[in-house]
Design a protein around this motif. Sequence first.
Motif, PDB file in Angstrom:
ATOM      1  N   LYS A 141       2.348   1.862  -3.423  1.00  0.00           N
ATOM      2  CA  LYS A 141       1.305   2.403  -4.303  1.00  0.00           C
ATOM      3  C   LYS A 141       1.077   3.889  -3.989  1.00  0.00           C
ATOM      4  N   GLN A 143       4.393   1.409  -9.555  1.00  0.00           N
ATOM      5  CA  GLN A 143       3.581   0.322 -10.108  1.00  0.00           C
ATOM      6  C   GLN A 143       3.956  -0.919  -9.309  1.00  0.00           C
ATOM      7  N   GLN A 182       0.824  -1.217   0.000  1.00  0.00           N
ATOM      8  CA  GLN A 182       0.000   0.000   0.000  1.00  0.00           C
ATOM      9  C   GLN A 182       0.855   1.263   0.000  1.00  0.00           C
ATOM     10  N   ALA A 188      -2.468  -4.019  -6.140  1.00  0.00           N
ATOM     11  CA  ALA A 188      -1.252  -4.481  -6.799  1.00  0.00           C
ATOM     12  C   ALA A 188      -1.588  -5.603  -7.779  1.00  0.00           C
TER      13      ALA A 188
END
Length: 328
Positions: free
Chosen positions: A167, A172, A164, A191
């Motif tokens: 991200k 990516q 998390q 993901a």
Amino acid sequence: MKAMVINRFGSEDEFVLTQVENPQVKAGHVVIKVAATSVNTVDTMIRQMGNELPLAPALPAILGMDFAGTITEVGEGVLDYHVGDEVYGCAGGLADLQGTLAEYMLADAKLIALKPKNLSMREAAALPLVGITAYEGLMRANIKAGQNVLVHGGSGGVGHVALQLAKHFGAQVFATGGGDAQLALIEQLGATAINYKTQSVADYVQLHTQGGGFDVVFDSVGGQNMANSFAAAALNGQVASTVSMVELDLSQAHFKGLSLHVVFMLIPMLHDHQREAHAHILKQLTNIAELGGLLPILDTQQFSLEEVGSAHARLSSGQGMGKVVVEL
């Protein structure tokens, strides 16, 4: 106050409900009424291995590292916190630090932060150890927006937070898992899931990076899996590992010019070394959580203080999904 105490190291049956003295406030510290605590693998290791580890407390001991709760007393010199503040952190349960499996605990103010307002006490208690570990590893690996990041063990305690955070930082993100539930959670958290049981490292490196490798590999599995991390990393790539107690040939890391970052987040607690770094990271995690970028996943089973032995057993069984939390 009530506490779950161990009088000898061993099985999860060693926890005994005991009346102990309330902690006394001292300079630079706060007293916290504990609302919830989570169980980490290191907690079960200390309980089982005791003095085989260089971080075990003296017996009788109150274990538990992570907590969320409310400040009831503030020591001299503490300016950032006040009675009634809801806080969280990883501040006890090893060496000479009383743990969280008690109604009240004494915590160094450098090891805590204000709890995210949008998280429950249970959710906040699940976050400190894994959150600090994940954040430190990604920062040391110099994560940047637009990079390809691989998280080994993306549904685990540290892994699902690292996923998390990566991200949130604009990467990516790809993550490995070994079962349908694990893979579904990885996808749910945003993901691309990789089944390490059915895909070889070479296959998923080719599929997702056209053979170039991942800019950052965050390895929360460790051990012999570090060889897979080296294989998956790009030339001059960054590898962060949370489980590095392994003998391994570094030739592949050498010829790819890899940087290896070993994360052992207990150092500030154990050695009273740069503890303020933990408060800083926790404040960052609070901000990210309040922005909606971080939500700890909790196991479906719930446990009370008196059931902490069962909570330890639940974590050790490998049957849980998400962090195992004990509520006081």
